[in-house]
Design a protein around this motif. Structure first.
Motif, short mmCIF file in Angstrom:
data_model
loop_
_atom_site.label_atom_id
_atom_site.label_comp_id
_atom_site.label_asym_id
_atom_site.label_seq_id
_atom_site.Cartn_x
_atom_site.Cartn_y
_atom_site.Cartn_z
N VAL A 91 48.51 30.02 52.68
CA VAL A 91 48.41 31.40 52.22
C VAL A 91 47.06 31.57 51.54
N VAL A 92 46.27 32.53 51.99
CA VAL A 92 44.97 32.81 51.37
C VAL A 92 45.18 33.91 50.33
N LYS A 93 44.74 33.63 49.11
CA LYS A 93 44.96 34.54 47.99
C LYS A 93 43.67 34.77 47.21
N GLN A 94 43.53 35.98 46.71
CA GLN A 94 42.43 36.30 45.81
C GLN A 94 42.82 35.88 44.40
N TYR A 95 41.85 35.47 43.60
CA TYR A 95 42.13 35.10 42.22
C TYR A 95 41.06 35.69 41.30
N THR A 96 41.35 35.65 40.02
CA THR A 96 40.44 36.15 39.00
C THR A 96 40.20 35.06 37.97
N HIS A 97 38.96 34.87 37.58
CA HIS A 97 38.65 33.97 36.46
C HIS A 97 38.91 34.71 35.17
N VAL A 98 39.42 34.02 34.18
CA VAL A 98 39.71 34.63 32.89
C VAL A 98 38.71 34.12 31.85
N GLU A 99 38.58 34.90 30.81
CA GLU A 99 37.84 34.47 29.62
C GLU A 99 38.85 34.40 28.49
N TRP A 100 38.87 33.27 27.78
CA TRP A 100 39.83 33.09 26.70
C TRP A 100 39.39 33.86 25.46
N GLU A 101 40.33 34.47 24.81
CA GLU A 101 40.10 35.15 23.53
C GLU A 101 40.99 34.45 22.50
#
Length: 144
Positions: free
Chosen positions: A113-123
């Motif tokens: 399964v090909v999926k888009q992802y997002t990088h997060v920035e920790w707060e």
């Protein structure tokens, strides 16, 4: 979306088996059958090499029919193929049943399964927002 792929096997490319399938079936690329004894695992080659766009991953998941009928699953599920990986896709298969299972060349062994992802920035914070659930974890809503 177009994804670059090199197929060094003689099998078809991963394919959706039905119109609404989320996952594409991936086939084993073997020079000889692999017998998995109960609780044994093996790295099964596919002959596939891919180049995903940045921001996408390829998830490798078990096939439900193999799991139900034969106890065959994947050790690290879902497995992740990152967009910058250029090696052959190998599938870590495990036999969770009490009987041996043979994987043959060309057998459909997993789903992709090909999926888009997002990088997060920790707060970093001292406290999280309250919710109705709070810290209720495993089984906190009961059986029914």
């Amino acid at each position: 979306m177009k994804v670059k792929i090199i197929n060094k096997s003689h099998h078809p490319l991963p394919a959706y088996e039905t119109f609404s399938s989320a996952g594409m079936d991936v086939r084993a690329f073997l020079t000889q059958p692999v017998e998995l004894k109960p609780l044994q695992r093996a790295l099964i080659p596919t002959g596939l090499y891919i180049q995903l766009p940045h921001g996408y991953e390829c998830q490798i998941r078990p096939r439900s029919g193999l799991a139900l009928k034969h106890g065959i699953s994947l050790v690290n599920t879902p497995g992740t193929i990152d967009a910058d990986y250029r090696g052959e896709i190998g599938i870590i298969v495990i036999n969770m049943s009490d009987t041996p299972f043979v994987i043959n060349d060309g057998e459909r062994i997993c789903q992709m399964v090909v999926k888009q992802y997002t990088h997060v920035e920790w707060e970093s914070v001292e406290r999280l927002d309250d919710t109705k659930r709070g810290d209720g974890a495993f089984g906190h809503t009961g059986l029914n």
